[in-house]
Scaffold this motif. Structure first.
Motif, PDB file in Angstrom:
ATOM      1  N   VAL A 121      40.171  -6.325  -2.078  1.00 33.17           N
ATOM      2  CA  VAL A 121      40.691  -7.175  -3.161  1.00 33.17           C
ATOM      3  C   VAL A 121      39.928  -8.496  -3.112  1.00 33.17           C
ATOM      4  O   VAL A 121      40.158  -9.320  -2.221  1.00 33.17           O
ATOM      5  CB  VAL A 121      42.206  -7.420  -3.008  1.00 33.17           C
ATOM      6  N   PRO A 122      38.997  -8.698  -4.033  1.00 32.27           N
ATOM      7  CA  PRO A 122      38.172  -9.907  -3.957  1.00 32.27           C
ATOM      8  C   PRO A 122      38.936 -11.140  -4.423  1.00 32.27           C
ATOM      9  O   PRO A 122      39.887 -11.052  -5.220  1.00 32.27           O
ATOM     10  CB  PRO A 122      37.020  -9.590  -4.901  1.00 32.27           C
ATOM     11  N   SER A 123      38.537 -12.247  -3.919  1.00 30.39           N
ATOM     12  CA  SER A 123      39.068 -13.512  -4.425  1.00 30.39           C
ATOM     13  C   SER A 123      38.421 -13.822  -5.779  1.00 30.39           C
ATOM     14  O   SER A 123      37.435 -13.198  -6.180  1.00 30.39           O
ATOM     15  CB  SER A 123      38.781 -14.644  -3.441  1.00 30.39           C
ATOM     16  N   ILE A 124      39.015 -14.781  -6.460  1.00 32.71           N
ATOM     17  CA  ILE A 124      38.474 -15.155  -7.772  1.00 32.71           C
ATOM     18  C   ILE A 124      37.036 -15.652  -7.635  1.00 32.71           C
ATOM     19  O   ILE A 124      36.165 -15.300  -8.444  1.00 32.71           O
ATOM     20  CB  ILE A 124      39.358 -16.224  -8.436  1.00 32.71           C
ATOM     21  N   ASP A 125      36.776 -16.440  -6.589  1.00 31.03           N
ATOM     22  CA  ASP A 125      35.434 -16.976  -6.410  1.00 31.03           C
ATOM     23  C   ASP A 125      34.424 -15.864  -6.190  1.00 31.03           C
ATOM     24  O   ASP A 125      33.349 -15.846  -6.816  1.00 31.03           O
ATOM     25  CB  ASP A 125      35.407 -17.946  -5.225  1.00 31.03           C
ATOM     26  N   LYS A 184      31.356 -14.799  -8.859  1.00 28.12           N
ATOM     27  CA  LYS A 184      29.964 -14.892  -8.424  1.00 28.12           C
ATOM     28  C   LYS A 184      29.259 -13.544  -8.523  1.00 28.12           C
ATOM     29  O   LYS A 184      28.123 -13.454  -9.000  1.00 28.12           O
ATOM     30  CB  LYS A 184      29.898 -15.418  -6.992  1.00 28.12           C
ATOM     31  N   ILE A 185      29.922 -12.502  -8.073  1.00 31.79           N
ATOM     32  CA  ILE A 185      29.288 -11.173  -8.097  1.00 31.79           C
ATOM     33  C   ILE A 185      29.123 -10.689  -9.536  1.00 31.79           C
ATOM     34  O   ILE A 185      28.075 -10.145  -9.908  1.00 31.79           O
ATOM     35  CB  ILE A 185      30.125 -10.184  -7.266  1.00 31.79           C
ATOM     36  N   ARG A 186      30.162 -10.869 -10.340  1.00 27.35           N
ATOM     37  CA  ARG A 186      30.072 -10.421 -11.724  1.00 27.35           C
ATOM     38  C   ARG A 186      29.011 -11.198 -12.491  1.00 27.35           C
ATOM     39  O   ARG A 186      28.261 -10.633 -13.305  1.00 27.35           O
ATOM     40  CB  ARG A 186      31.441 -10.590 -12.394  1.00 27.35           C
ATOM     41  N   TYR A 187      28.926 -12.499 -12.269  1.00 27.55           N
ATOM     42  CA  TYR A 187      27.903 -13.317 -12.924  1.00 27.55           C
ATOM     43  C   TYR A 187      26.507 -12.841 -12.527  1.00 27.55           C
ATOM     44  O   TYR A 187      25.615 -12.709 -13.384  1.00 27.55           O
ATOM     45  CB  TYR A 187      28.092 -14.784 -12.560  1.00 27.55           C
ATOM     46  N   HIS A 214      21.213 -15.229  -6.615  1.00 22.68           N
ATOM     47  CA  HIS A 214      22.144 -14.203  -7.087  1.00 22.68           C
ATOM     48  C   HIS A 214      21.850 -12.845  -6.458  1.00 22.68           C
ATOM     49  O   HIS A 214      22.740 -11.985  -6.414  1.00 22.68           O
ATOM     50  CB  HIS A 214      22.086 -14.126  -8.610  1.00 22.68           C
ATOM     51  N   TYR A 215      20.639 -12.656  -5.985  1.00 20.58           N
ATOM     52  CA  TYR A 215      20.338 -11.441  -5.221  1.00 20.58           C
ATOM     53  C   TYR A 215      21.064 -11.470  -3.879  1.00 20.58           C
ATOM     54  O   TYR A 215      21.540 -10.436  -3.392  1.00 20.58           O
ATOM     55  CB  TYR A 215      18.826 -11.311  -5.004  1.00 20.58           C
TER      56      TYR A 215
END
Length: 692
Positions: free
Chosen positions: A74-78, A82-85, A42-43
């Motif tokens: 504009v980020p994709s859902i994926d 991932k970034i928010r998690y 995640h880093y």
């Protein structure tokens, strides 16, 4: 030419098959296996170095989110999920600690869940936060928490340990807490339990597993249950629970694998009689548990079954309402839970209704471990006071005591006589010895002896204890009572053994020559003298009581001879049970066979995650390729290659030379001494007589 070239290519491929195989394995490992073992952290998702601070995580996420909010990106859902998690995980200090040290993230499934729910939508429609941080205060729930300071002192006693490793930020651990309290209550008295929080890094890493890369981890996540068998002093002997986190599964694993306790099987209405009652030894009390839930026997019940296995056999029955009338008519059981104790044949069952705890259950077993008329066995002779090597139940100071023994082979005759002796025993032990006035005075001697614990009643299996039976009943009719059945009828016999200690001999110290161990074993008599009196009367209770009283009275008042002998040993009725052979040997080096096999399999899987395997395979492929290429590129050496042909030519030439020499000798033979003409030699003329 085509055939030559194809055969040459085939031979080349065959020669280089080993390096090609090694190269293929190296590529497969580096491109497929290794990436699965080391997925991006995640880093990496946030573009940070591993173990970066929470401030750095916050700063990076703010920069990314500002671009999203301003519309620059504009980020994709994926990407958004991932970034928010990663951000929510790493900004929580407890979650970040668990992830950095042990790689624990119990909410990883949220990523796929949110992706599936938000497919085709804008990232702004995703409900935040993604992760649920509403975890109950675990510190209020935690009890018996172990720290690294008292970890060394926790193994001073011989009890095993069951330890729960938990995290105060884990919702799964919070949900498991009530089950853990139930497990700790069931193990109370037979094992120690404790909890270790991941914040105690030193102790948590000691209890954790370790990868080839050196990272600590818990294979099945949290909570993790770790067992320390008796005598365990290192982390190598720790056993880990890998099954379902239920009270029944955990307690059964701990009782079976760690404590090596016997299983108590369930029987139905149809199988209880033939499979349990008929197969259990007649010398044992039968204990039957009636359960409504069908759960396995609790650990303290199984521990008690192990401690009392020589006295009782245990079984479980699932209670069904449609079978209630059957159980009432058979054992007088009204409802479950209940405990039924079956003793002698014909004796009314003892029934206990309701739940019982550990101490109550042990009291029940202690009160009912013997039959109404106790059996004289190898494990009960001392306890009953029917052993010339021991002492009376009245204590060490008693010099004279008695044992009434009923001997016979198992069968209807012995059962009938056992009932008679039970009645005699009951009448003497009751407050009103007899309703008949003429028996009251005659039975007072036996009654007082029984109250003073100088008189004991027991029955003896004459077939199993053949030598012991013949030792006391050495007569012509003893074969009707002792040894294997030789006639259709069995004759049980009653006799009294008087035991008497000689205090004068005990106080006098006599110097004796030392004897060998063999001589001591066969020649040394028992400390107490024995006199045997057989009963030859009828089976009437009153007559037996009178006979016992007269015998006790004579044994106490008259100066009878002091006779000492060597009593034969009682034969054990039971072989050592399988589950107790070599206690804790199932855990060799504190690890069982199944646990070892499981460790081998998991060790292979862990070894596949070693990043050194791919380069090692590639190096082996290059080395083998170079070795084969050097061997194939070297020119042939004529001397070595032509040497076999030269040897073959020489071998072929030698027979030719022999044949040529043989031919020369046949055509021109060498001259002999008679064939050579000597100089000045002449032919002598022959005489007439010779010529004639």
């Amino acid at each position: 030419m085509a055939r030559v070239s194809s055969s040459s290519i085939a031979s080349t491929i065959k020669a280089y098959s080993v390096p090609l195989l090694l190269f293929s394995l190296a590529m497969l490992y580096q491109l497929v296996i290794l990436p699965r073992s080391f997925p991006p952290s995640h880093y990496d998702v946030l573009g940070l170095k591993r173990h970066s601070s929470m401030e750095a995580v916050e700063e990076v996420y703010q920069n990314i989110s500002s671009k999203w909010n301003s519309g620059v990106e504009v980020p994709s859902i994926d990407d958004f999920v991932k970034i928010r998690y990663a951000y929510e995980l790493l900004k929580n200090p407890i979650w970040k600690r668990d992830y950095d040290i042990f790689g624990i993230e119990e909410q990883l499934h949220v990523i796929d869940k949110v992706k599936g729910q938000s497919a085709g939508e804008n990232f702004s429609h995703i409900e935040l936060p993604l992760l649920d941080a509403a975890v109950s205060d675990h510190e209020d729930q935690a009890f018996s928490v172990i720290t690294s300071n008292d970890f060394r002192s926790m193994f001073q006693n011989s009890r095993p340990w069951l330890i729960e490793v938990y995290s105060s930020g884990s919702s799964i651990c919070a949900q498991f807490f009530n089950s853990w309290k139930r497990i700790a209550a069931l193990l109370d008295g037979i094992a120690n339990t404790g909890m270790v929080e991941l914040g105690d890094i030193q102790l948590a890493t000691y209890l954790a597993e370790r990868k080839r890369t050196g990272q600590f981890f818990f294979r099945n996540g949290l909570p993790s249950l770790v067992a320390c068998p008796p005598g365990c002093r290192t982390s190598d002997c720790l056993a880990r629970f890998e099954g379902e986190l239920s009270v029944d599964a955990v307690t059964n694993w701990f009782a079976t694998t760690i404590l090596n306790l016997p299983r108590i099987l369930f029987y139905s209405k149809e199988s209880l009689g033939p499979n349990f009652l008929a197969k259990s030894g007649p010398h044992k009390v039968k204990v039957i548990f009636f359960s409504k839930t069908g759960e396995r026997a609790t650990p303290f019940v199984r521990q008690a079954a192990k401690n009392y296995w020589a006295y009782a056999s245990f079984a479980c029955v699932l209670w069904r309402e449609e079978e209630s009338s059957f159980w009432w008519n058979t054992f007088e059981v009204e409802s479950a839970p209940a405990i039924v104790v079956l003793k002698d044949p014909g004796v009314k069952p003892v029934v206990y209704h309701g739940l019982v705890n550990n101490s109550q259950f042990l009291n029940i077993l202690e009160q009912n471990k013997q039959q109404e008329l106790p059996q004289l066995r190898s494990i009960t002779s001392m306890e009953l006071g029917c052993d010339a090597r021991g002492y009376s139940r009245a204590g060490y100071d008693a010099t004279t005591w008695y044992c009434v023994i009923l001997a016979g082979r198992l069968g209807p005759e012995l059962n009938q006589m056992r009932e008679t002796i039970r009645r005699v025993q009951g009448m003497l032990s009751s407050d009103c010895e007899s309703s008949a006035a003429d028996n009251k005075q005659s039975s007072s001697t036996a009654t007082m002896a029984m109250k003073n614990k100088r008189l004991t009643f027991a029955w003896l299996d004459g077939e199993t204890q053949e030598k012991y039976c013949f030792f006391y009943l050495h007569s012509e009719t003893s074969y009707e009572t002792c040894g294997p059945r030789r006639a259709p009828d069995d004759v049980p016999r009653v006799f009294i053994v008087r035991y008497k200690k000689n205090d004068t001999e005990d106080n006098i110290k006599v110097e004796k020559k030392p004897k060998s161990m063999l001589a001591f074993q066969f020649d040394e008599p028992d400390p107490a003298a024995q006199l045997v009196v057989s009963y030859n009367g009828s089976a009437e209770v009153s007559e037996i009581i009178n006979w016992i009283s007269e015998t006790v009275k004579d044994g106490d008042s008259k100066n009878l001879p002091f006779y000492r002998a060597k009593t034969p040993e009682l034969v054990p009725e039971d072989a050592e049970p399988i589950w107790s052979r070599g206690a804790q040997s199932v855990i060799s080096n504190s690890i069982g066979i199944k646990q070892r096999m499981r460790n081998i399999i998991t060790g292979i899987c862990d070894y596949l995650g070693d990043p050194r395997i791919g380069p090692a395979l590639l190096l082996l492929a290059l080395m083998s390729f170079g070795t084969i290429w050097l061997k194939r590129s070297q020119p042939t050496i004529p001397s070595q290659s032509s040497q076999p042909s030269l040897l073959a030519t020489n071998d072929e030439a030698r027979p030719k030379q022999r044949r040529r020499a043989r031919n020369l000798s046949d055509n021109d033979p060498p001259p002999s001494i008679t064939d050579v003409d000597v100089k000045d030699a002449y032919q002598m003329p022959l005489s007439d007589s010779d010529s004639e």
